[in-house]
Motif scaffolding. Structure first.
Motif, PDB file in Angstrom:
ATOM      1  N   ASP A   1       4.028   2.935  -6.382  1.00 52.15           N
ATOM      2  CA  ASP A   1       3.593   1.786  -6.622  1.00 52.15           C
ATOM      3  C   ASP A   1       3.371   0.908  -5.409  1.00 52.15           C
ATOM      4  O   ASP A   1       3.900   1.151  -4.253  1.00 52.15           O
ATOM      5  N   THR A   2       2.591  -0.166  -5.328  1.00 53.37           N
ATOM      6  CA  THR A   2       2.514  -0.960  -4.245  1.00 53.37           C
ATOM      7  C   THR A   2       3.294  -1.772  -3.612  1.00 53.37           C
ATOM      8  O   THR A   2       3.564  -1.854  -2.469  1.00 53.37           O
TER       9      THR A   2
ATOM     10  N   ASP B   1       4.745  -1.197   0.115  1.00 50.06           N
ATOM     11  CA  ASP B   1       4.789  -2.362   0.986  1.00 50.06           C
ATOM     12  C   ASP B   1       6.327  -2.313   1.663  1.00 50.06           C
ATOM     13  O   ASP B   1       6.370  -2.355   2.770  1.00 50.06           O
TER      14      ASP B   1
ATOM     15  N   PHE C   1      -5.472   2.853  -0.659  1.00 55.09           N
ATOM     16  CA  PHE C   1      -4.227   2.007  -0.505  1.00 55.09           C
ATOM     17  C   PHE C   1      -4.860   0.501  -0.230  1.00 55.09           C
ATOM     18  O   PHE C   1      -5.775   0.446   0.310  1.00 55.09           O
ATOM     19  N   PRO C   2      -4.171  -0.611  -0.596  1.00 56.22           N
ATOM     20  CA  PRO C   2      -4.366  -1.835  -0.252  1.00 56.22           C
ATOM     21  C   PRO C   2      -4.865  -1.973   1.056  1.00 56.22           C
ATOM     22  O   PRO C   2      -4.298  -1.654   2.144  1.00 56.22           O
TER      23      PRO C   2
ATOM     24  N   ARG D   1      -5.829  -7.833  -4.525  1.00 52.98           N
ATOM     25  CA  ARG D   1      -4.949  -6.598  -3.787  1.00 52.98           C
ATOM     26  C   ARG D   1      -3.936  -6.984  -3.230  1.00 52.98           C
ATOM     27  O   ARG D   1      -2.675  -6.458  -2.958  1.00 52.98           O
TER      28      ARG D   1
ATOM     29  N   HIS E   1      -2.440   5.082  -6.014  1.00 54.87           N
ATOM     30  CA  HIS E   1      -3.494   3.776  -5.781  1.00 54.87           C
ATOM     31  C   HIS E   1      -3.843   3.319  -7.210  1.00 54.87           C
ATOM     32  O   HIS E   1      -3.174   3.907  -8.213  1.00 54.87           O
ATOM     33  N   SER E   2      -4.068   2.208  -7.420  1.00 55.54           N
ATOM     34  CA  SER E   2      -4.332   1.408  -8.554  1.00 55.54           C
ATOM     35  C   SER E   2      -5.289   2.092  -9.314  1.00 55.54           C
ATOM     36  O   SER E   2      -6.361   2.884  -8.542  1.00 55.54           O
TER      37      SER E   2
END
Length: 331
Positions: free
Chosen positions: A73-74, A78, A99-100, A307, A92-93
């Motif tokens: 997950d993002t 991070d 990726f963001p 995002r 990825h979403s």
């Protein structure tokens, strides 16, 4: 929290493939076993190879210094990059295939795509031979058995408003507690600096801020206080309109375009998930109701990157949000 489009998955086939491939990987990579019998073994120098981490799924033995980390997950992505850990794989979403963009390309270009958030390809994950997987119960709880057969899997309970607690768990799993302490201290200092820049605590508290998110295939969301961006606004001490107290579970109060006047505030930040035309962004923001908002009349409506402001869910994202918030509020 971004909606995730779930494509049909042949779960049984994936699970069997992942389990058969994962058996050898997990035992050889980090000595992990469900019983924990060999997981806490020691090296010739007497140093522990693993340590116990308390997760949403119970105690998990993880390598002291994981070297092949997969993030699903993002927020986990991070956290890893913020702490100086380079993941080997990530998701990825549903609305993007990368990726963001707020994260440096130099740090994400070599990360292997392993599928969508909440729908990872387990065979691809296993092929990367991870020694640690980071995710959350809300995203991958129904895949926990398959994931832990591939590698020790550390799950937080949820995502969003619990991002600070999640970061601490990620840091523990990655063996980066010292680095995490500095990250938090730097963030707190950054918050204090931005609060002062926008006029100090009293002015911040007297300035009501709303965040409106347009979502393709759903109603418009007026974000409440129990979410990622809500927590950052709270850290800054910004005022929030009364409508935010009506948010379901503190997350969001959803409205149709015909009720967008309920989003009025001194300042309104907006973002869009998906196509702006299909999400109703363009039509709503061109309407008379929107143009009559106090924030609209005062030139205090600011479009921001979805995002980053919604899906970043980490300290690197938060620092960028703080910089952008200050620039827009004082520009």
């Amino acid at each position: 929290m971004a909606p995730s489009a779930r494509r049909p998955v042949h779960r049984r086939a994936l699970a069997l493939g992942a389990l058969s491939l994962a058996g050898a990987l997990t035992l050889s990579a980090c000595g992990f076993s469900e019983s924990g019998g060999s997981a806490s073994g020691s090296s010739d120098s007497g140093e522990a190879k693993t340590h116990t981490v308390k997760t949403a799924m119970g105690d998990v033995e993880v390598p002291v210094n994981p070297e092949r980390v997969v993030v699903l997950d993002t927020g986990e992505l991070d956290s890893a990059l913020t702490l100086g850990v380079q993941p080997v794989g990530g998701t990825h979403s549903a609305s993007e295939d990368s990726f963001p963009s707020y994260l440096p390309t130099s740090r994400t270009k070599d990360i292997k795509q392993v599928g969508e958030i909440a729908n990872p390809n387990l065979e691809t994950v296993a092929s990367l031979k991870p020694d640690l997987i980071l995710t959350s119960k809300v995203r991958d709880g129904d895949r926990y058995e398959q994931l832990k057969a591939i590698a020790p899997t550390v799950m937080t309970e949820s995502t969003g408003s619990a991002w600070k607690e999640n970061f601490q768990l990620h840091a523990e799993a990655l063996g980066k507690q010292a680095e995490a302490k500095k990250v938090v201290a730097d963030y707190d200092a950054h918050v204090a600096k931005v609060t002062e820049a926008v006029g100090g605590k009293e002015k911040a508290a007297a300035t009501e801020v709303n965040f409106v998110r347009f979502v393709e295939g759903a109603d418009i969301r007026i974000y409440g206080k129990q979410n990622y961006i809500g927590s950052i606004l709270a850290d800054l001490g910004m005022g929030r309109p009364a409508i935010t107290d009506k948010a379901k579970d503190g997350f969001s109060y959803d409205v149709s375009p015909e009720k967008i006047d309920l989003a009025d505030a001194d300042v309104v930040f907006t973002s869009t998930y998906g196509d702006p035309a299909k999400a109703g962004t363009t039509k709503t923001m061109n309407s008379g109701l929107w143009k009559n908002l106090k924030a609209s009349k005062d030139g205090k409506v600011f479009k921001v990157d979805d995002r980053l402001w919604i899906a970043g869910i980490g300290y690197t994202a938060a620092d960028k949000i703080l910089d952008e918030f200050q620039a827009k509020m004082t520009g």
